[in-house]
Design a protein around this motif. Structure first.
Motif, mmCIF file in Angstrom:
data_model
loop_
_atom_site.group_PDB
_atom_site.id
_atom_site.type_symbol
_atom_site.label_atom_id
_atom_site.label_comp_id
_atom_site.label_asym_id
_atom_site.label_seq_id
_atom_site.Cartn_x
_atom_site.Cartn_y
_atom_site.Cartn_z
ATOM 1 N N GLN A 20 0.834 -1.196 0.000
ATOM 2 C CA GLN A 20 0.000 0.000 0.000
ATOM 3 C C GLN A 20 0.867 1.243 0.000
ATOM 4 O OE1 GLN A 20 -2.359 -0.471 3.475
ATOM 5 N NE2 GLN A 20 -0.972 0.663 4.767
ATOM 6 N N PHE A 21 0.247 2.353 -0.390
ATOM 7 C CA PHE A 21 0.945 3.626 -0.394
ATOM 8 C C PHE A 21 1.109 4.121 1.034
ATOM 9 C CE2 PHE A 21 -1.114 4.004 -4.654
ATOM 10 C CZ PHE A 21 0.047 4.012 -5.387
ATOM 11 N N ALA A 22 2.236 4.734 1.311
ATOM 12 C CA ALA A 22 2.434 5.389 2.603
ATOM 13 C C ALA A 22 1.599 6.669 2.614
ATOM 14 C CB ALA A 22 3.905 5.705 2.820
ATOM 15 N N GLN A 23 1.112 7.049 3.755
ATOM 16 C CA GLN A 23 0.177 8.161 3.851
ATOM 17 C C GLN A 23 0.835 9.529 3.723
ATOM 18 O OE1 GLN A 23 -3.069 7.614 3.876
ATOM 19 N NE2 GLN A 23 -2.599 5.441 3.770
ATOM 20 N N HIS A 24 2.100 9.660 4.038
ATOM 21 C CA HIS A 24 2.713 10.978 4.107
ATOM 22 C C HIS A 24 3.488 11.387 2.847
ATOM 23 C CE1 HIS A 24 5.761 8.080 5.303
ATOM 24 N NE2 HIS A 24 6.664 8.964 4.925
ATOM 25 N N ASN B 192 17.585 6.347 -11.338
ATOM 26 C CA ASN B 192 18.859 5.630 -11.365
ATOM 27 C C ASN B 192 18.634 4.219 -10.830
ATOM 28 O OD1 ASN B 192 19.077 5.657 -8.485
ATOM 29 N ND2 ASN B 192 19.971 7.696 -8.576
ATOM 30 N N THR B 193 19.617 3.353 -11.014
ATOM 31 C CA THR B 193 19.429 1.954 -10.651
ATOM 32 C C THR B 193 19.453 1.713 -9.149
ATOM 33 O OG1 THR B 193 21.790 1.543 -10.934
ATOM 34 C CG2 THR B 193 20.361 1.110 -12.821
ATOM 35 N N ASN B 194 20.008 2.609 -8.377
ATOM 36 C CA ASN B 194 20.029 2.437 -6.924
ATOM 37 C C ASN B 194 18.672 2.697 -6.298
ATOM 38 O OD1 ASN B 194 22.754 1.782 -6.894
ATOM 39 N ND2 ASN B 194 23.335 3.927 -6.824
ATOM 40 N N ALA B 195 17.899 3.579 -6.870
ATOM 41 C CA ALA B 195 16.553 3.885 -6.373
ATOM 42 C C ALA B 195 15.701 4.299 -7.565
ATOM 43 C CB ALA B 195 16.597 4.993 -5.334
ATOM 44 N N TRP B 196 15.132 3.315 -8.278
ATOM 45 C CA TRP B 196 14.337 3.625 -9.455
ATOM 46 C C TRP B 196 13.073 4.388 -9.083
ATOM 47 C CZ3 TRP B 196 15.404 4.019 -14.290
ATOM 48 C CH2 TRP B 196 14.369 4.163 -15.197
ATOM 49 N N PHE B 197 12.493 4.031 -7.950
ATOM 50 C CA PHE B 197 11.375 4.799 -7.408
ATOM 51 C C PHE B 197 11.615 5.010 -5.930
ATOM 52 C CE2 PHE B 197 10.006 0.367 -7.456
ATOM 53 C CZ PHE B 197 9.654 0.178 -6.143
ATOM 54 N N ASN B 198 10.819 5.837 -5.319
ATOM 55 C CA ASN B 198 10.995 6.196 -3.916
ATOM 56 C C ASN B 198 10.445 5.069 -3.034
ATOM 57 O OD1 ASN B 198 11.164 7.369 -1.434
ATOM 58 N ND2 ASN B 198 9.861 9.105 -1.915
ATOM 59 N N PRO B 199 11.289 4.263 -2.390
ATOM 60 C CA PRO B 199 10.783 3.158 -1.572
ATOM 61 C C PRO B 199 10.039 3.629 -0.331
ATOM 62 C CG PRO B 199 13.191 3.218 -1.512
ATOM 63 C CD PRO B 199 12.746 4.275 -2.461
ATOM 64 N N ALA B 200 10.278 4.866 0.105
ATOM 65 C CA ALA B 200 9.561 5.384 1.276
ATOM 66 C C ALA B 200 8.098 5.670 0.966
ATOM 67 C CB ALA B 200 10.240 6.648 1.786
ATOM 68 N N ALA B 201 7.726 5.654 -0.314
ATOM 69 C CA ALA B 201 6.340 5.921 -0.699
ATOM 70 C C ALA B 201 5.445 4.705 -0.495
ATOM 71 C CB ALA B 201 6.283 6.358 -2.156
ATOM 72 N N PHE B 202 6.019 3.573 -0.135
ATOM 73 C CA PHE B 202 5.255 2.337 0.025
ATOM 74 C C PHE B 202 5.443 1.782 1.427
ATOM 75 C CE2 PHE B 202 6.375 2.879 -4.370
ATOM 76 C CZ PHE B 202 5.167 2.683 -5.009
#
Length: 119
Positions: free
Chosen positions: A4-8, A21-31
């Motif tokens: 699920q998506f993180a609320q903040h 970039n390959t180290n963080a293709w998307f923001n992992p804190a968003a999930f």
């Protein structure tokens, strides 16, 4: 199990367009991992991986050796522009690699030469 998506985190920070970039293709804190025995709210195809670009080239030349004998020479180049094509981002929330890309989908530039004698 769906995540699920993180609320903040604002919705514009989910995709790889922000980091790319390959180290963080998307923001992992968003999930976030959903609560036990519940489904998450992330839909299908929410995050896209990188595209794929390859160019394969071939060059062929045929020579007449004698009247009934022909020699064909062939040169081929796979991924001729040597573009890096990355795999899909890691999608498992509970791993340290979540959101990163750890593999390539195509090898680097490759050349192949061949000859064929027809009679």
């Amino acid at each position: 199990m769906r995540i699920q998506f993180a609320q903040h985190i604002p919705a514009s920070r989910y995709s790889g367009l922000e980091t790319g970039n390959t180290n963080a293709w998307f923001n992992p804190a968003a999930f976030a991992t959903p609560a036990a025995y519940t489904f998450g709210n992330v839909g299908r195809n929410t995050v896209y991986g990188p595209g794929m670009q390859t160019m394969d080239l071939a060059l062929t030349r045929s020579f007449a050796v004698v009247e009934r004998v022909r020699l064909e020479m062939r040169a081929e180049a796979y991924n001729a522009l040597n573009h890096s094509n990355w795999g899909t981002p890691n999608r498992f929330v509970n791993t340290p690699q979540f959101g990163s890309i750890t593999e390539a989908t195509t090898p680097g530039r490759e050349f192949q030469l061949s000859a064929r004698l027809s009679f």
